[in-house]
Motif scaffolding. Sequence first.
Motif, short mmCIF file in Angstrom:
data_model
loop_
_atom_site.label_atom_id
_atom_site.label_comp_id
_atom_site.label_asym_id
_atom_site.label_seq_id
_atom_site.Cartn_x
_atom_site.Cartn_y
_atom_site.Cartn_z
N LEU A 151 0.69 -1.36 -0.14
CA LEU A 151 -0.04 0.10 0.03
C LEU A 151 0.82 1.33 0.20
N THR A 152 1.84 1.23 0.90
CA THR A 152 2.73 2.45 1.07
C THR A 152 3.44 2.83 -0.51
N GLU A 153 3.82 1.75 -1.05
CA GLU A 153 4.70 1.84 -2.27
C GLU A 153 3.79 1.84 -3.43
N HIS A 154 2.67 1.47 -3.47
CA HIS A 154 2.11 1.15 -4.95
C HIS A 154 0.54 1.85 -4.89
N ALA A 155 0.17 2.17 -3.72
CA ALA A 155 -1.54 2.86 -3.82
C ALA A 155 -1.42 4.07 -4.10
N ASP A 156 -2.37 4.48 -5.04
CA ASP A 156 -2.68 5.93 -5.56
C ASP A 156 -3.97 6.12 -4.67
N PHE A 157 -3.82 6.87 -3.46
CA PHE A 157 -4.89 7.22 -2.87
C PHE A 157 -5.81 8.28 -3.14
N GLY A 158 -5.70 8.81 -4.38
CA GLY A 158 -6.43 9.70 -5.17
C GLY A 158 -7.66 8.73 -6.20
N LYS A 159 -7.25 7.44 -6.16
CA LYS A 159 -7.87 6.48 -6.63
C LYS A 159 -8.48 5.19 -6.02
N ILE A 160 -9.36 5.44 -4.98
CA ILE A 160 -9.81 4.63 -3.88
C ILE A 160 -11.11 4.10 -4.47
#
Length: 322
Positions: A151-160
């Motif tokens: 999550l920290t390395e690959h999550a785009d938190f603008g696209k949840i």
Amino acid sequence: MSSNTNKEMLVDLSPFLKVYKDGTVERLFGSPHVPPSPEDAVTGVSSKDVNISPAVQARLYLPKLTDPHQKLPVLVYYHGGGFCLESAFSFLDQRYMNILAAEAKALIVSVEYRLAPEHPLPVAYEDSWTALQWVASHAIEKPGMEKEPWLTEHADFGKIYVGGDSAGGNIVHNILLRAGAEPLPGDMKILGGFLSHPYFWRSKPIESETKEETEQNVAYEIWLFAYPSAPGGIDSPMINPFVDDAPSLSELACSRLLVCLAEKDPLTSRGILYVESVKKSGWNGEVELVVVEGEDHCFHVLDPEKDKAKDLIKRLASFISQ
């Protein structure tokens, strides 16, 4: 199964499950649990299991990356099974999630919420919210928190995104309403939600149904079994979003919504009513409806190799990857 032959039965919800007076629960439907895979042979997707809390687990799916620093949309997924069956760790769900993660090029968090009757509703709703909060917490600095590297390395938190099938679709609806009333950590926003063959019911018949057909349907029985203390019973707003005292659908906390239905599914009429009700509610977002002809409930999970299943999964993937 034969060991239960002489036991006295308390509840018979065949062909799904039986409960015996000694407390034994016999689940008649579902697929066996399978381990996560470092790299799925068919899709190349990697999966692993994580503990979110002492009570809640999840299986994470990471598609093959073209760039080691690649950021991906995140799907928090809730499996189906009438709140009583199946698992994030089951063969059917793992196969489906591998295909969807590869097709959407998305990081998926498939939530293992606790099941009724051992854990009656609203436990599954609370577990599902806990999992979404956990995902959101990775977007903020929180001293002492052990974070999940994928999550920290690959999550785009603008696209949840949140998504689910059957009971999981019902969970998505309730999660989106809760997110409209209760902020997530870091005030994280949900971009979109998909409800696939969502499990909604009510006491009032719909279209050509008789009152008896409504009340004798297994969808009616399973809700009362899974949530015996539900305020309003079958007309609890959590299963009947059309009841007068239900929260307004205008409060759904996302900007995009996709509802997928199947022509032969008994839940489809209520799914269509849901889309119509969202449109009339004043909700400020974009809602899409897909009805697959000639198919039944959750056909794409049960047999993802069918052409219509492949088409639907591509549609879901496109929704997530936009």
